[in-house]
Every structure is written in C-alpha cells, then in structure tokens.
Design a protein around this motif. Sequence first.
Motif, PDB file in Angstrom:
ATOM      1  N   SER A  36       0.835  -1.202   0.000  1.00  0.00           N
ATOM      2  CA  SER A  36       0.000   0.000   0.000  1.00  0.00           C
ATOM      3  C   SER A  36       0.866   1.248   0.000  1.00  0.00           C
ATOM      4  O   SER A  36       0.576   2.218  -0.717  1.00  0.00           O
ATOM      5  N   PHE A  49       1.029   4.048  -2.817  1.00  0.00           N
ATOM      6  CA  PHE A  49       0.817   5.428  -2.408  1.00  0.00           C
ATOM      7  C   PHE A  49       1.924   6.314  -2.986  1.00  0.00           C
ATOM      8  O   PHE A  49       1.650   7.352  -3.590  1.00  0.00           O
ATOM      9  N   HIS A  97      -5.725   6.818  -0.883  1.00  0.00           N
ATOM     10  CA  HIS A  97      -4.930   6.140   0.150  1.00  0.00           C
ATOM     11  C   HIS A  97      -5.017   6.841   1.503  1.00  0.00           C
ATOM     12  O   HIS A  97      -4.443   6.370   2.482  1.00  0.00           O
TER      13      HIS A  97
END
Length: 152
Positions: free
Chosen positions: A36, A40, A55
């Motif tokens: 993630s 991002f 995000h």
Amino acid sequence: MMRTANLIVLVAVSVLAPRTADSQTSEELAAEVRASEIAFAQTMADRDLEAFTSHVADEAVFYGSRDILRGAEAVAEGWSRFFEGDTPPFSWEPEQVDVLDSGTLALSSGAVFDPEGRRIGTFNSVWRQDADGRWRVVFDKGCPPCDCAQHP
C-alpha cells in the motif's frame, strides 16, 4: 424458508467479506501495508492526486512544516501543489513496516528523496485497515534525514 434465506445470506457475507486480520500473519499484514505504501508513493510519480487521496483516511492528520491538515479533503488540497508539473518534487520508499498484533494499525517509515535521488528526509505514516479491507493513512509526518530506520 426464512431460516434458509438467512443462512444463505450469512454464508454469502462470510465468504465475500474481506479477510480479517485474525486470519493473517503479521508478515502478511506487513506485506500488505508495504504494498500500500509503495502504491501510495507511485501516485506521486504518476502525478495522480486522485489516486493519492484514495490512500488517505477520511479523518487523516498530516503534519506539514507550517500547518496540520485534518481530513482527506484538506490533505488533498494541501498536497495538490506537489502534483503540479511533470516532475515530482520528491519520492519516498518504505524501509520499515510494523503491524500491531491486533492487525488494526501499522507504522511505515522510510526515506524521502529529492528528484536527483538524494535522501532529504524520513517519513513516518500510520496506516489503519478500514472496514473495506483497504489500508489507509491516518497519520503522516516527515522529518529531516535520520538513521532511525537502521535501528530495531
């Protein structure tokens, strides 16, 4: 008949619901957070403010050098200047990711680089797994370069 319908709904919900933190190891959760964080960071490289904002948790708090931005909308507005132009003003990369044993929160920390690839800072982001199963940033704060990621 009503019981059967309720049972079918319960089974469908349990099968279709995202996996919970209870069913994943700390290493698996940390890998999700790392992925993630990388995605991002890629939003900056791609110059995609909308993806960046996806995000960020609705109630996020981002600490800037002069002010504190509260909420995804304020973060998007405050960070929009970083998405102007063709060249990102900085990039970042996670070096350390830790997840609580409960699987509810995670810390990601790592280097911030200028466009030439020189380290200019360190970021620290706290991630929370939302009800939809996605990890989103709830706190974000950068600081000057340090070797804090080098120590356990």
